[in-house]
Design a protein around this motif. Structure first.
Motif, PDB file in Angstrom:
ATOM      1  N   HIS A   1       0.899  -1.062   0.024  1.00  0.00           N
ATOM      2  CA  HIS A   1      -0.244   0.039  -0.134  1.00  0.00           C
ATOM      3  C   HIS A   1       0.985   1.307   0.055  1.00  0.00           C
ATOM      4  O   HIS A   1       1.989   1.208   0.158  1.00  0.00           O
ATOM      5  CB  HIS A   1      -0.923   0.218   1.197  1.00  0.00           C
ATOM      6  N   TYR A   2       0.293   2.349   0.102  1.00  0.00           N
ATOM      7  CA  TYR A   2       0.693   3.610  -0.169  1.00  0.00           C
ATOM      8  C   TYR A   2       0.985   4.219   1.181  1.00  0.00           C
ATOM      9  O   TYR A   2       0.674   3.703   1.969  1.00  0.00           O
ATOM     10  CB  TYR A   2      -0.286   4.658  -0.777  1.00  0.00           C
ATOM     11  N   TRP A   3       1.890   5.204   1.213  1.00  0.00           N
ATOM     12  CA  TRP A   3       2.321   5.992   2.380  1.00  0.00           C
ATOM     13  C   TRP A   3       0.948   6.507   3.194  1.00  0.00           C
ATOM     14  O   TRP A   3       0.129   7.143   2.426  1.00  0.00           O
ATOM     15  CB  TRP A   3       3.344   7.248   2.247  1.00  0.00           C
TER      16      TRP A   3
ATOM     17  N   HIS B   1       1.860   0.083  -4.688  1.00  0.00           N
ATOM     18  CA  HIS B   1       1.254   1.585  -4.888  1.00  0.00           C
ATOM     19  C   HIS B   1       2.186   2.622  -4.150  1.00  0.00           C
ATOM     20  O   HIS B   1       2.054   2.433  -3.156  1.00  0.00           O
ATOM     21  CB  HIS B   1      -0.288   1.523  -4.286  1.00  0.00           C
ATOM     22  N   SER B   2       2.394   3.558  -4.870  1.00  0.00           N
ATOM     23  CA  SER B   2       2.919   4.788  -4.348  1.00  0.00           C
ATOM     24  C   SER B   2       4.382   4.320  -3.434  1.00  0.00           C
ATOM     25  O   SER B   2       5.491   3.790  -4.111  1.00  0.00           O
ATOM     26  CB  SER B   2       2.163   5.684  -3.496  1.00  0.00           C
TER      27      SER B   2
ATOM     28  N   HIS C   1      -4.506   9.922  -7.544  1.00  0.00           N
ATOM     29  CA  HIS C   1      -3.540   8.964  -6.929  1.00  0.00           C
ATOM     30  C   HIS C   1      -3.823   7.563  -6.575  1.00  0.00           C
ATOM     31  O   HIS C   1      -3.172   6.785  -6.245  1.00  0.00           O
ATOM     32  CB  HIS C   1      -2.573   9.985  -6.075  1.00  0.00           C
TER      33      HIS C   1
ATOM     34  N   SER D   1       1.221   3.957  -9.886  1.00  0.00           N
ATOM     35  CA  SER D   1       1.497   5.418  -9.433  1.00  0.00           C
ATOM     36  C   SER D   1       2.651   5.399  -8.216  1.00  0.00           C
ATOM     37  O   SER D   1       2.671   5.924  -7.305  1.00  0.00           O
ATOM     38  CB  SER D   1       0.518   6.419  -8.563  1.00  0.00           C
TER      39      SER D   1
ATOM     40  N   SER E   1       6.299   5.637  -6.253  1.00  0.00           N
ATOM     41  CA  SER E   1       7.336   6.507  -5.766  1.00  0.00           C
ATOM     42  C   SER E   1       8.633   6.088  -6.762  1.00  0.00           C
ATOM     43  O   SER E   1       8.858   4.823  -6.769  1.00  0.00           O
ATOM     44  CB  SER E   1       7.809   6.369  -4.387  1.00  0.00           C
TER      45      SER E   1
END
Length: 254
Positions: free
Chosen positions: A19-21, A85-86, A230, A110, A112
């Protein structure tokens, strides 16, 4: 951890969602349901997020990759595809560079970039000061999404933001997002795909095209989802699931 489907056939791929931050594993719940019953999707809460304890070896990208590797070893999924993701994308690439057994591919949502994430000092400082503030969490949802969300999804995103530990929050902003693992990308040999929203206000398609795509294996596609921001698993679960299914089918033909 995200919704988990019943076990699939032994020759099927399993997706591992990262998962994303300031998020949590259940951001993949809708995608997981759309992939069921053909594919499993497992999505752990990364250390310091979603109420998960800190990673045992710290908050570096490598330490997160260590933790994910341990999770995969415990789950023993057979052949699997990392879906990062991210922030999770950078972690996925670090793990893929280690060429672990069973890894069949990497799908980046998306992500990083492998190099330092483009972020102004002003934005970094604002993000540092936003930790633990409900109004800021709600503001962030509006800023980083482009498609309308169900109220329940918005509440969940805000709750996950507020559940992030301060240590994990600050570690990514001050160190993880600034790490440069670009030199390790030559070790990523599995097929990859990159998916982004064309309205992403956090990491624009141009960032992916200039900073990530050139470091991935040749012929890696960049798929743009029209009108999405995002948070692709929340904003465009149907499109994400369809692209993951397509990616999996391509790998099973190999």
């Amino acid at each position: 951890m995200a919704f988990v489907q019943p076990l699939t056939m032994p020759d099927s791929l399993t997706f591992i969602g990262l998962h994303y931050w300031a998020g949590a594993g259940h951001e993949f719940d809708q995608v997981a349901r759309l992939l069921s019953p053909d594919y499993r999707l497992l999505a752990p809460d990364l250390g310091g997020f979603g109420g998960a304890p800190a990673p045992p070896h710290g908050f570096s990208v490598a330490a997160y990759a260590d933790a994910v590797a341990g999770f995969i070893e415990a789950e023993n999924p057979g052949r699997y595809v990392l879906v990062g993701h991210s922030m999770g994308g950078k972690i996925a690439l670090e793990l893929a560079a280690r060429q672990p057994a069973g890894l069949a591919g990497v799908v980046l949502l998306s992500p990083s970039p492998p190099g330092p994430e483009p972020m102004t000092d002003e934005d970094r400082q604002a993000s540092l000061q936003a930790w633990g503030k409900p109004a800021e969490a709600e503001k962030t949802v509006r800023k980083i999404t482009a498609r309308p969300l169900l109220a329940a999804a918005t509440r969940q995103i805000v709750a996950d933001n507020l559940a992030s530990s301060r240590a994990a929050w600050e570690a990514w902003l001050l160190r993880g997002s600034r790490e440069d693992i670009s030199a390790r990308m030559v070790l990523v040999e599995v097929p990859c795909a990159l998916i982004a929203g064309d309205q992403d206000a956090v990491l624009s398609p141009s960032v992916h095209g200039l900073e990530t795509l050139p470091l991935l294996p040749p012929d890696t596609p960049l798929e743009l989802i029209a009108g999405a921001g995002h948070l692709l698993p929340y904003e465009a679960p149907e499109e994400v699931a369809a692209l993951l299914r397509q990616f999996a089918q391509e790998q099973t033909k190999r």
